[in-house]
Design an enzyme around this catalytic site. Structure first.
Site, PDB file in Angstrom:
ATOM      1  N   LYS A   1      -3.076  -6.427   2.918  1.00  0.00           N
ATOM      2  CA  LYS A   1      -2.050  -6.019   1.218  1.00  0.00           C
ATOM      3  C   LYS A   1      -2.710  -6.499   0.168  1.00  0.00           C
ATOM      4  O   LYS A   1      -2.747  -6.064  -1.026  1.00  0.00           O
ATOM      5  CB  LYS A   1      -0.952  -7.226   1.485  1.00  0.00           C
TER       6      LYS A   1
ATOM      7  N   ASN B   1       7.581   4.295  12.666  1.00  0.00           N
ATOM      8  CA  ASN B   1       8.633   4.573  13.318  1.00  0.00           C
ATOM      9  C   ASN B   1       7.772   6.688  12.307  1.00  0.00           C
ATOM     10  O   ASN B   1       8.528   7.892  13.340  1.00  0.00           O
ATOM     11  CB  ASN B   1       9.568   4.980  12.966  1.00  0.00           C
TER      12      ASN B   1
ATOM     13  N   HIS C   1       1.776   1.350  -1.383  1.00  0.00           N
ATOM     14  CA  HIS C   1       2.538   0.787  -0.335  1.00  0.00           C
ATOM     15  C   HIS C   1       3.122   1.912   0.962  1.00  0.00           C
ATOM     16  O   HIS C   1       3.954   2.345   0.987  1.00  0.00           O
ATOM     17  CB  HIS C   1       3.464  -0.041  -0.080  1.00  0.00           C
TER      18      HIS C   1
ATOM     19  N   ARG D   1       3.877  -8.829  16.144  1.00  0.00           N
ATOM     20  CA  ARG D   1       2.759  -7.772  15.495  1.00  0.00           C
ATOM     21  C   ARG D   1       2.041  -7.416  17.046  1.00  0.00           C
ATOM     22  O   ARG D   1       1.300  -8.348  17.995  1.00  0.00           O
ATOM     23  CB  ARG D   1       1.674  -8.423  14.955  1.00  0.00           C
TER      24      ARG D   1
ATOM     25  N   ARG E   1       3.856 -13.329   6.450  1.00  0.00           N
ATOM     26  CA  ARG E   1       3.794 -13.357   4.566  1.00  0.00           C
ATOM     27  C   ARG E   1       4.815 -14.102   3.563  1.00  0.00           C
ATOM     28  O   ARG E   1       5.423 -14.257   3.960  1.00  0.00           O
ATOM     29  CB  ARG E   1       3.513 -12.116   3.858  1.00  0.00           C
TER      30      ARG E   1
ATOM     31  N   ASP F   1       0.912   3.167   6.971  1.00  0.00           N
ATOM     32  CA  ASP F   1       1.533   1.138   6.091  1.00  0.00           C
ATOM     33  C   ASP F   1       1.177   1.763   4.537  1.00  0.00           C
ATOM     34  O   ASP F   1       1.285   1.363   3.468  1.00  0.00           O
ATOM     35  CB  ASP F   1       0.811  -0.364   6.631  1.00  0.00           C
TER      36      ASP F   1
ATOM     37  N   TYR G   1      -2.458 -15.898   9.533  1.00  0.00           N
ATOM     38  CA  TYR G   1      -1.229 -14.665   9.904  1.00  0.00           C
ATOM     39  C   TYR G   1      -1.586 -13.594   9.449  1.00  0.00           C
ATOM     40  O   TYR G   1      -1.833 -14.019   8.142  1.00  0.00           O
ATOM     41  CB  TYR G   1      -0.044 -15.047   9.345  1.00  0.00           C
TER      42      TYR G   1
ATOM     43  N   SER H   1       8.957  -3.270   3.698  1.00  0.00           N
ATOM     44  CA  SER H   1       7.952  -3.588   4.719  1.00  0.00           C
ATOM     45  C   SER H   1       9.152  -3.555   6.327  1.00  0.00           C
ATOM     46  O   SER H   1      10.948  -3.812   5.393  1.00  0.00           O
ATOM     47  CB  SER H   1       7.550  -5.275   4.561  1.00  0.00           C
TER      48      SER H   1
ATOM     49  N   CYS I   1      11.179  -1.155   7.739  1.00  0.00           N
ATOM     50  CA  CYS I   1      11.648  -0.167   7.228  1.00  0.00           C
ATOM     51  C   CYS I   1      11.673   1.283   7.856  1.00  0.00           C
ATOM     52  O   CYS I   1      12.536   2.174   7.953  1.00  0.00           O
ATOM     53  CB  CYS I   1      12.772   0.165   5.858  1.00  0.00           C
TER      54      CYS I   1
ATOM     55  N   ASN J   1      14.895  12.229  12.570  1.00  0.00           N
ATOM     56  CA  ASN J   1      14.566  12.764  10.698  1.00  0.00           C
ATOM     57  C   ASN J   1      13.450  13.545  10.202  1.00  0.00           C
ATOM     58  O   ASN J   1      13.577  13.759   9.438  1.00  0.00           O
ATOM     59  CB  ASN J   1      13.724  10.728  10.238  1.00  0.00           C
TER      60      ASN J   1
HETATM   61  C1  OXD Z   1       4.261  -5.397   5.271  1.00  0.00           C
HETATM   62  C2  OXD Z   1       3.530  -5.117   7.016  1.00  0.00           C
HETATM   63  O1  OXD Z   1       5.248  -5.908   5.511  1.00  0.00           O
HETATM   64  O2  OXD Z   1       3.575  -3.936   6.471  1.00  0.00           O
HETATM   65  O3  OXD Z   1       4.939  -4.767   5.058  1.00  0.00           O
HETATM   66  O4  OXD Z   1       3.319  -5.852   7.403  1.00  0.00           O
HETATM   67 MN    MN Z   2       3.399  -2.924   4.677  1.00  0.00          MN
END
Ligand code: OXD
Ligand code: MN
Length: 587
Positions: free
Chosen positions: A206, A254, A226, A371, A69, A277, A197, A248, A250, A499
């Site tokens: 987004k 997962n 988000h 990705r 992005r 997401d 992209y 993003s 982080c 976690n």
């Molecule tokens: C981001 C994504 O960048 O989910 O947050 O791709």
């Molecule tokens: Mn995202």
């Protein structure tokens, strides 16, 4: 496909602007998508992967200048400049339309215009929204067909309404100097030029589901966030749902697909993934906050995804998936990326399209932001409620970031407004999902910094208002940090599946069955309250990552004060008083 006048008129206008050779309306049928896949393979836009090992999977490589992005080229085009706020780039709508139309004019010449009608959220759900994207890229069509619900049925739902989001994407020359991702919230319109992209061109994601939707939600008492959505099933079969916002890359994907530690699994605990997401949330009939995932697939970061970090994500990519910018293993025509396993292929092609020997090369084979685009239904732990039109009731909202110090493993906010404060001060070290420096700490309120489609001060005020709307039915708000480091830079908390131990405390807190100690920043578990059975972590280490260091927080509050200045008089008074409250509790 439709008689909707506003759609027909707009598509006509886009046709006259871009002058394609032909127009194809995408109905989402298998036959049509198969034909497009065949065409993309023939042109080299997609590479067909090993049908036995990865059925229905393809590889795509972007231009090397077009891999993430582009926040510096992303604009909110509101009539009043102040309404874009201090955290967004702004352009005047008339000027932006002129510039973009000049770039788009004639850019489909010799090409096909694809018209994609799609629903964000289950088709017909009262929480869903409809969009139409026109594009000249088959890659975009095929990704949108995974990430959203592409169907001619959305026009039945739309009827003759003109309340839908317009999206124009033009690949042009992928010229980075003329790349713009522009949003016109007042017109329900997105225009993206000179990129191919995902994050810049899959306009449902987004651009629509966060930037435009956050603006729509503010007007109509709902929230576009988000956030991942997951359900924790307890041994008695009861499922509690939580959402979580992390910046993003982080670990949202997962956490969303987490597999609980063995001891918990044996006892009957399970995690169900609703989304990884984005969450759209609205007050439901019973007064609680309900969430849907507006997406239909995962656009996940490949590097680091492996059988240990996220077996469910890996399993999701084993069929009908599009890989972008990963390594192609020529021996068996499969894919590889850094962190998949310890045996990189020797006979391979890297993400730039060059021959690559993973056993010898010092260069990365996959781009760090490479990705996979995978259908949600591939995920072994996809929630049975994934297609629910009412959504799932949310018990807790979790914020988090990547902080080496300062922020404890987990804490609970004092109440809703304090939770909004906790979200507003989120900070994280930057990653590779956007262009720019990696490893710098930046404040990223609610992980929405690059995604809020209007003034962030007004966005905070909207959060405060949602607390008033939800009253005592509002979810409880927490903050987590899996990323505390020791002096040598080693992670102190094992993370990943473990976690779940923190999720357990969070859910018990929502039910009033877990203990905590009050600190200046909120309620922190006592070390005893986190179950570390079967974990290789000592009690002292756990205690250390649950400690709130006043001196570090005094420094943090100075940083917050500085950050808050950005919002001027549009910072809600409630947040100002939250900061003062923190300062006084710190002494
Ligand atoms: C981001 C994504 O960048 O989910 O947050 O791709
Ligand atoms: Mn995202």
């Amino acid at each position: 496909m439709t008689k909707n006048k506003s759609v027909l008129n707009w598509v006509k206008e886009m046709e006259q602007l871009t002058t394609p050779d032909s127009i194809v309306w995408i109905d989402g049928s298998k036959e049509q998508l198969d034909q497009l896949r065949g065409q993309a393979v023939a042109s080299g836009e997609l590479i067909k992967l090993n049908e036995e090992k990865l059925p229905g999977c393809y590889l795509h490589r972007t231009k090397v200048n077009d891999v993430a992005r582009v926040e510096d080229r992303t604009f909110i085009c509101s009539t009043v400049p102040e309404n874009a706020g201090p955290t967004n780039n702004w352009k005047a709508p008339a000027e932006a339309y002129k510039m973009l139309y000049d770039i788009a004019r004639g850019s489909y010449k010799g090409r096909t215009m694809y018209v994609i009608s799609y629903s964000m959220g289950p088709i017909g759900s009262p929480l869903a929204q409809i969009g139409v994207e026109v594009t000249d890229s088959i890659y975009v069509v095929l990704n949108m067909a995974i990430m959203t619900r592409v169907s001619s049925k959305v026009f039945d739902v739309l009827g003759d309404s003109d309340y839908w989001v317009r999206g124009l994407h033009c690949s042009c020359d992928i010229d980075a100097e003329k790349r713009y991702i522009c949003h016109f919230p007042e017109d329900n319109t997105i225009i993206s030029v000179n990129s191919a992209y995902g994050g810049n061109v899959l306009l449902g994601k987004k651009c629509f589901a966060l930037r435009i939707a956050s603006y729509l939600g503010q007007k109509d008492e709902w929230m576009a966030e988000h956030m991942l959505i997951l359900g924790v099933e307890k041994p008695n079969g009861e499922i509690k749902y939580v959402t979580a916002a992390f910046p993003s890359a982080c670990g949202k994907t997962n956490l969303a697909m987490l597999i609980p530690p063995e001891g918990y699994r044996k006892n009957g605990y399970k995690v169900w993934c609703v989304g990884d997401d984005i969450a759209w949330m609205r007050k439901g009939a019973d007064g609680r906050l309900y969430a849907i995932n507006p997406e239909n697939g995962f656009f996940g970061v490949a590097p680091g995804t492996n059988a240990k970090s996220n077996p469910n994500a890996l399993a999701s990519t084993q069929k009908n998936t599009i890989f972008t910018n990963v390594v192609q293993n020529l021996d068996d025509n499969t894919v590889w990326w850094e962190g998949l396993n310890k045996t990189p292929p020797a006979n391979a092609i890297d993400w730039k399209g060059n021959p690559w020997d993973g056993t010898a090369s010092t260069e990365k084979g996959a781009h760090p932001n490479s990705r996979f685009t995978a259908p949600a239904q591939n995920c072994p732990c996809i929630s049975p409620e994934f297609d629910s039109t009412t959504g799932v009731p949310i018990s807790a909202i979790i914020f988090g970031g990547r902080r080496a110090q300062t922020t404890p493993l987990v804490y609970q906010s004092r109440d809703w407004n304090n939770g909004v404060f906790v979200g507003s001060i989120m900070a994280s070290e930057t990653t590779a999902a956007a262009t720019g420096a990696v490893g710098v700490v930046r404040r990223d309120p609610m992980a929405m910094l690059p995604f809020c489609g209007y003034h962030m001060g007004d966005y905070f005020a909207h959060w405060i208002k949602m607390g008033e709307i939800l009253g005592d039915k509002a979810p409880k708000i927490f903050n987590v940090n899996w990323f505390r480091l020791d002096d040598e830079g080693n992670f102190l908390w094992p993370g990943f599946g473990d976690n779940f131990r923190v999720l357990e405390w969070i859910i018990d807190r929502c039910e009033g069955t877990a203990d905590a100690v009050e600190t200046p920043i909120g309620f922190v578990p006592k070390a005893d309250d986190i179950n570390i059975d079967g974990l290789d972590i000592d009690f002292e280490t756990l205690k250390s990552i649950l400690t709130v260091d006043n001196a570090q927080w005094v420094k943090e509050s100075e940083g917050i004060e500085e950050f808050y200045k950005k919002f001027g008089d549009r910072l809600p008074a409630e947040l100002k008083s939250q900061l003062e409250g923190l300062e006084s509790r710190l002494g």
